[in-house]
Design a protein around this motif. Structure first.
Motif, PDB file in Angstrom:
ATOM      1  N   GLU A  63       0.811  -1.205   0.000  1.00 21.30           N
ATOM      2  CA  GLU A  63       0.000   0.000   0.000  1.00 21.30           C
ATOM      3  C   GLU A  63       0.850   1.262   0.000  1.00 21.30           C
ATOM      4  O   GLU A  63       1.841   1.366   0.743  1.00 21.30           O
ATOM      5  N   GLU A  64       0.453   2.198  -0.858  1.00 13.10           N
ATOM      6  CA  GLU A  64       1.024   3.540  -0.822  1.00 13.10           C
ATOM      7  C   GLU A  64       0.253   4.387   0.188  1.00 13.10           C
ATOM      8  O   GLU A  64      -0.864   4.041   0.579  1.00 13.10           O
ATOM      9  N   ALA A  65       0.845   5.488   0.600  1.00 10.30           N
ATOM     10  CA  ALA A  65       0.185   6.450   1.479  1.00 10.30           C
ATOM     11  C   ALA A  65      -0.140   7.697   0.669  1.00 10.30           C
ATOM     12  O   ALA A  65       0.720   8.235  -0.042  1.00 10.30           O
ATOM     13  N   ILE A  66      -1.388   8.142   0.760  1.00 11.15           N
ATOM     14  CA  ILE A  66      -1.845   9.354   0.088  1.00 11.15           C
ATOM     15  C   ILE A  66      -2.239  10.341   1.174  1.00 11.15           C
ATOM     16  O   ILE A  66      -3.102  10.039   2.014  1.00 11.15           O
ATOM     17  N   VAL A  67      -1.606  11.517   1.176  1.00 13.45           N
ATOM     18  CA  VAL A  67      -1.791  12.485   2.247  1.00 13.45           C
ATOM     19  C   VAL A  67      -2.290  13.798   1.643  1.00 13.45           C
ATOM     20  O   VAL A  67      -1.751  14.271   0.639  1.00 13.45           O
ATOM     21  N   PHE A  68      -3.301  14.382   2.286  1.00 15.30           N
ATOM     22  CA  PHE A  68      -3.981  15.563   1.758  1.00 15.30           C
ATOM     23  C   PHE A  68      -3.648  16.772   2.624  1.00 15.30           C
ATOM     24  O   PHE A  68      -3.840  16.753   3.842  1.00 15.30           O
ATOM     25  N   PHE A  69      -3.171  17.837   1.959  1.00 19.66           N
ATOM     26  CA  PHE A  69      -2.717  19.033   2.662  1.00 19.66           C
ATOM     27  C   PHE A  69      -3.322  20.284   2.021  1.00 19.66           C
ATOM     28  O   PHE A  69      -3.785  20.277   0.877  1.00 19.66           O
ATOM     29  N   ARG A  70      -3.234  21.381   2.768  1.00 16.72           N
ATOM     30  CA  ARG A  70      -3.233  22.732   2.220  1.00 16.72           C
ATOM     31  C   ARG A  70      -1.863  23.300   2.561  1.00 16.72           C
ATOM     32  O   ARG A  70      -1.474  23.326   3.735  1.00 16.72           O
ATOM     33  N   ASN A  71      -1.122  23.760   1.536  1.00 16.58           N
ATOM     34  CA  ASN A  71       0.254  24.160   1.785  1.00 16.58           C
ATOM     35  C   ASN A  71       0.354  25.631   2.204  1.00 16.58           C
ATOM     36  O   ASN A  71      -0.652  26.341   2.310  1.00 16.58           O
ATOM     37  N   GLY A  72       1.584  26.085   2.422  1.00 20.25           N
ATOM     38  CA  GLY A  72       1.801  27.426   2.931  1.00 20.25           C
ATOM     39  C   GLY A  72       1.321  28.522   2.010  1.00 20.25           C
ATOM     40  O   GLY A  72       0.997  29.628   2.463  1.00 20.25           O
ATOM     41  N   SER A  73       1.249  28.254   0.705  1.00 20.49           N
ATOM     42  CA  SER A  73       0.734  29.240  -0.249  1.00 20.49           C
ATOM     43  C   SER A  73      -0.767  29.117  -0.452  1.00 20.49           C
ATOM     44  O   SER A  73      -1.331  29.701  -1.372  1.00 20.49           O
ATOM     45  N   GLN A  74      -1.411  28.298   0.398  1.00 22.30           N
ATOM     46  CA  GLN A  74      -2.860  28.091   0.416  1.00 22.30           C
ATOM     47  C   GLN A  74      -3.373  27.293  -0.786  1.00 22.30           C
ATOM     48  O   GLN A  74      -4.565  27.300  -1.075  1.00 22.30           O
ATOM     49  N   SER A  75      -2.479  26.636  -1.498  1.00 24.49           N
ATOM     50  CA  SER A  75      -2.911  25.705  -2.543  1.00 24.49           C
ATOM     51  C   SER A  75      -3.205  24.344  -1.909  1.00 24.49           C
ATOM     52  O   SER A  75      -2.594  23.964  -0.899  1.00 24.49           O
ATOM     53  N   LEU A  76      -4.146  23.621  -2.495  1.00 24.07           N
ATOM     54  CA  LEU A  76      -4.426  22.262  -2.051  1.00 24.07           C
ATOM     55  C   LEU A  76      -3.368  21.329  -2.616  1.00 24.07           C
ATOM     56  O   LEU A  76      -2.922  21.502  -3.758  1.00 24.07           O
ATOM     57  N   GLN A  77      -2.961  20.356  -1.842  1.00 22.28           N
ATOM     58  CA  GLN A  77      -1.824  19.524  -2.219  1.00 22.28           C
ATOM     59  C   GLN A  77      -2.079  18.069  -1.811  1.00 22.28           C
ATOM     60  O   GLN A  77      -2.558  17.791  -0.712  1.00 22.28           O
ATOM     61  N   ILE A  78      -1.756  17.161  -2.717  1.00 20.80           N
ATOM     62  CA  ILE A  78      -1.855  15.724  -2.451  1.00 20.80           C
ATOM     63  C   ILE A  78      -0.482  15.116  -2.650  1.00 20.80           C
ATOM     64  O   ILE A  78       0.094  15.209  -3.744  1.00 20.80           O
ATOM     65  N   ASN A  79       0.063  14.517  -1.601  1.00 16.19           N
ATOM     66  CA  ASN A  79       1.356  13.831  -1.670  1.00 16.19           C
ATOM     67  C   ASN A  79       1.133  12.330  -1.699  1.00 16.19           C
ATOM     68  O   ASN A  79       0.288  11.798  -0.956  1.00 16.19           O
ATOM     69  N   ILE A  80       1.909  11.648  -2.536  1.00 17.75           N
ATOM     70  CA  ILE A  80       1.873  10.187  -2.588  1.00 17.75           C
ATOM     71  C   ILE A  80       3.243   9.655  -2.191  1.00 17.75           C
ATOM     72  O   ILE A  80       4.274  10.079  -2.723  1.00 17.75           O
ATOM     73  N   TYR A  81       3.233   8.728  -1.220  1.00 14.96           N
ATOM     74  CA  TYR A  81       4.455   8.110  -0.712  1.00 14.96           C
ATOM     75  C   TYR A  81       4.379   6.612  -0.986  1.00 14.96           C
ATOM     76  O   TYR A  81       3.340   5.984  -0.742  1.00 14.96           O
ATOM     77  N   THR A  82       5.479   6.055  -1.479  1.00 15.03           N
ATOM     78  CA  THR A  82       5.511   4.613  -1.731  1.00 15.03           C
ATOM     79  C   THR A  82       6.614   3.984  -0.886  1.00 15.03           C
ATOM     80  O   THR A  82       7.669   4.598  -0.671  1.00 15.03           O
ATOM     81  N   PRO A  83       6.390   2.781  -0.358  1.00 15.72           N
ATOM     82  CA  PRO A  83       7.430   2.130   0.457  1.00 15.72           C
ATOM     83  C   PRO A  83       8.511   1.510  -0.414  1.00 15.72           C
ATOM     84  O   PRO A  83       8.226   0.782  -1.365  1.00 15.72           O
ATOM     85  N   VAL A  84       9.762   1.824  -0.086  1.00 16.37           N
ATOM     86  CA  VAL A  84      10.920   1.248  -0.770  1.00 16.37           C
ATOM     87  C   VAL A  84      11.897   0.784   0.306  1.00 16.37           C
ATOM     88  O   VAL A  84      12.344   1.584   1.128  1.00 16.37           O
ATOM     89  N   ASN A  85      12.208  -0.522   0.299  1.00 22.15           N
ATOM     90  CA  ASN A  85      13.123  -1.086   1.303  1.00 22.15           C
ATOM     91  C   ASN A  85      12.679  -0.736   2.721  1.00 22.15           C
ATOM     92  O   ASN A  85      13.460  -0.230   3.539  1.00 22.15           O
TER      93      ASN A  85
ATOM     94  N   THR B 198       3.678  14.792  -6.105  1.00 20.65           N
ATOM     95  CA  THR B 198       2.894  15.847  -5.477  1.00 20.65           C
ATOM     96  C   THR B 198       1.964  16.453  -6.525  1.00 20.65           C
ATOM     97  O   THR B 198       2.408  16.825  -7.621  1.00 20.65           O
ATOM     98  N   LEU B 199       0.684  16.517  -6.200  1.00 22.05           N
ATOM     99  CA  LEU B 199      -0.326  17.118  -7.078  1.00 22.05           C
ATOM    100  C   LEU B 199      -0.894  18.335  -6.376  1.00 22.05           C
ATOM    101  O   LEU B 199      -1.188  18.287  -5.178  1.00 22.05           O
ATOM    102  N   GLU B 200      -1.081  19.419  -7.127  1.00 23.40           N
ATOM    103  CA  GLU B 200      -1.617  20.641  -6.540  1.00 23.40           C
ATOM    104  C   GLU B 200      -2.878  21.064  -7.272  1.00 23.40           C
ATOM    105  O   GLU B 200      -3.029  20.831  -8.480  1.00 23.40           O
ATOM    106  N   GLY B 201      -3.787  21.686  -6.525  1.00 23.09           N
ATOM    107  CA  GLY B 201      -5.027  22.201  -7.102  1.00 23.09           C
ATOM    108  C   GLY B 201      -5.475  23.435  -6.353  1.00 23.09           C
ATOM    109  O   GLY B 201      -5.047  23.693  -5.227  1.00 23.09           O
ATOM    110  N   GLU B 202      -6.357  24.192  -6.987  1.00 24.61           N
ATOM    111  CA  GLU B 202      -6.887  25.409  -6.381  1.00 24.61           C
ATOM    112  C   GLU B 202      -8.315  25.160  -5.916  1.00 24.61           C
ATOM    113  O   GLU B 202      -9.025  24.307  -6.432  1.00 24.61           O
ATOM    114  N   GLY B 203      -8.732  25.939  -4.922  1.00 25.15           N
ATOM    115  CA  GLY B 203     -10.107  25.856  -4.472  1.00 25.15           C
ATOM    116  C   GLY B 203     -10.226  26.006  -2.977  1.00 25.15           C
ATOM    117  O   GLY B 203      -9.239  26.198  -2.258  1.00 25.15           O
TER     118      GLY B 203
END
Length: 431
Positions: free
Chosen positions: A81-103, A111-116
């Motif tokens: 399983e990957e981890a998907i984490v949902f943020f609002r960043n310092g510039s107030q953009s919406l942000q989705i980070n995806i982390y994958t396990p390696v070793n 990192t995906l960004e969107g407005e709204g």
């Protein structure tokens, strides 16, 4: 309280017994400590903490089935399983980070960004049919208005496959080809909505559209259902601008989206109904969703009552009667009516006894007289179980703080028939 007081003594005796038999070593704190998360999840938390320290804050999706700030899904089909984490960043953009396990350690791969204002709904689905999950997300711009984005996650590229105006969306296999299509509902004017069905050919989206009922004030429910002939359908239930409830049934026919229930002359589905408390559902448990047709009953007072005739549809729009019910929404029960009760049925209520609400089902005879058939009691209070069995009553159902009881008022009414036809109304979990 007695068991709570004895618990420490019993625990101490158990540990003493272990020590005597040679099975206990170490101190008691080791055995009472809470389970610890795996090292890789502690390391993932460190990565998230760094984002927060850099000015991000959690921004969990506000709609749909997946509303956690941190979500775990196998996105690339490798069984991890990957981890998907949902943020609002310092510039107030919406942000989705995806982390994958390696070793045995997570690393950020996308990192995906969107407005709204917020992140609306999120769905993980293989939209482009490349055997990798895609991320489908709505970025909420304003109330009832979002921008839908579909991102490819193959090789963690984040390629934007589709963007569209959106009010609601879901995935489902409408064309019965074994793959889920993307269905988007979008506003095209005041009270006017279109349904778009997207398929992807070599990552190029192909769309077919159908109009929904006009004069829609609010979309209420959007879901995939099965029709009487086994064909999948999209059901959209909405409230019109005058308060009526309407259900649109859409199917895919020869590659095109078709609204089965739309009346072309009025622009509104033929399922329109002014009694809006009952939604479509699988009323008989056969896997097919039935449509309600409320029928106003003869009234013995100023209060209006309705019976519900249930019909199912096939993929050509033909309807078939299933049953008729009386739904007492205020008391959360319904009764499947015997066919002999459907003609001349009339209802009245009696709330004169504290802690007890009675609904009397009667039939208006050809002589103009009202002949009582059955009373159903909704009983609350501490002595509800005893009151449910007094004066010729029989228990129908007991549920938490309420008891339902029946009383036959005519020799033609059989208790067992009523017991088999009486059901509780449960609130649906809807996202």
């Amino acid at each position: 309280m007695i068991r709570l007081k004895r618990l420490p003594a019993l625990l101490l005796a158990f540990l003493l017994l272990l020590s005597l038999c040679g099975c206990y070593s170490g101190n008691i704190d080791q055995y009472l400590s809470l389970p610890q998360p795996a090292d890789e999840y502690l390391q993932l938390q460190d990565l998230i903490d760094k984002e927060i320290a850099a000015g991000c804050e959690y921004a969990a999706p506000t709609k749909g089935s997946f509303r956690q700030s941190v979500q775990l899904h196998d996105l690339n089909g490798d069984g991890v399983e990957e981890a998907i984490v949902f943020f609002r960043n310092g510039s107030q953009s919406l942000q989705i980070n995806i982390y994958t396990p390696v070793n045995n350690a997570f690393r950020k791969v996308l990192t995906l960004e969107g407005e709204g204002q917020s992140i609306g709904s999120v769905i993980y689905a293989d939209a482009d049919r490349d055997d990798h999950q895609d991320l489908i997300v709505s970025w909420q711009i304003a109330s009832n208005m979002s921008i839908l984005s579909v991102y490819s996650l193959a090789n963690w590229t984040g390629e934007l496959l589709l963007t569209s105006d959106c009010t609601e969306f879901l995935t489902g296999d409408l064309n019965h080809d074994g793959w889920d299509e993307l269905i988007v509902i979008r506003s095209v004017g005041t009270g006017a909505y279109l349904a778009d069905m997207y398929t992807f050919n070599a990552r190029e989206p192909q769309a077919t559209s159908a109009v929904l009922s006009s004069r829609i004030y609010e979309l209420r429910r959007l879901r995939m259902v099965d029709l009487a002939d086994g064909v999948p359908s999209l059901m959209v239930e909405s409230i019109l601008d005058n308060g009526d409830l309407v259900s649109d049934l859409l199917v895919c026919r020869e590659g095109s989206l078709v609204n089965l229930t739309l009346n072309r002359s009025t622009g509104i589905s033929e399922t329109r109904r002014s009694y809006s408390l009952i939604y479509s559902q699988d009323i008989d448990g056969d896997g097919v969703t039935e449509m309600p047709r409320p029928q106003q009953l003869y009234s013995q007072s100023s209060e209006v009552f309705w019976s519900i005739a249930w019909y199912n549809y096939d993929s050509f729009g033909r309807t078939y009667p299933v049953m008729t019910t009386y739904h007492c929404v205020s008391d959360s029960w319904y009764l499947r009516l015997p066919s002999s009760w459907e003609t001349g049925l009339t209802i009245r209520r009696d709330d004169s006894v504290p802690g007890e609400r009675a609904v009397i089902l009667s039939r208006l005879g050809t002589d103009g007289e009202v002949h009582d058939l059955l009373a159903v009691y909704t009983i609350t209070g501490e002595n509800r179980s005893e009151r449910a069995k007094q004066d010729g009553r029989f228990l129908l159902l007991e549920d938490n703080a309420v008891v339902y009881a029946g009383e036959t008022l005519s020799p033609e009414v059989d208790r067992n028939t009523i017991l088999n036809r009486f059901h509780r109304i449960y609130s649906e979990w809807s996202t």
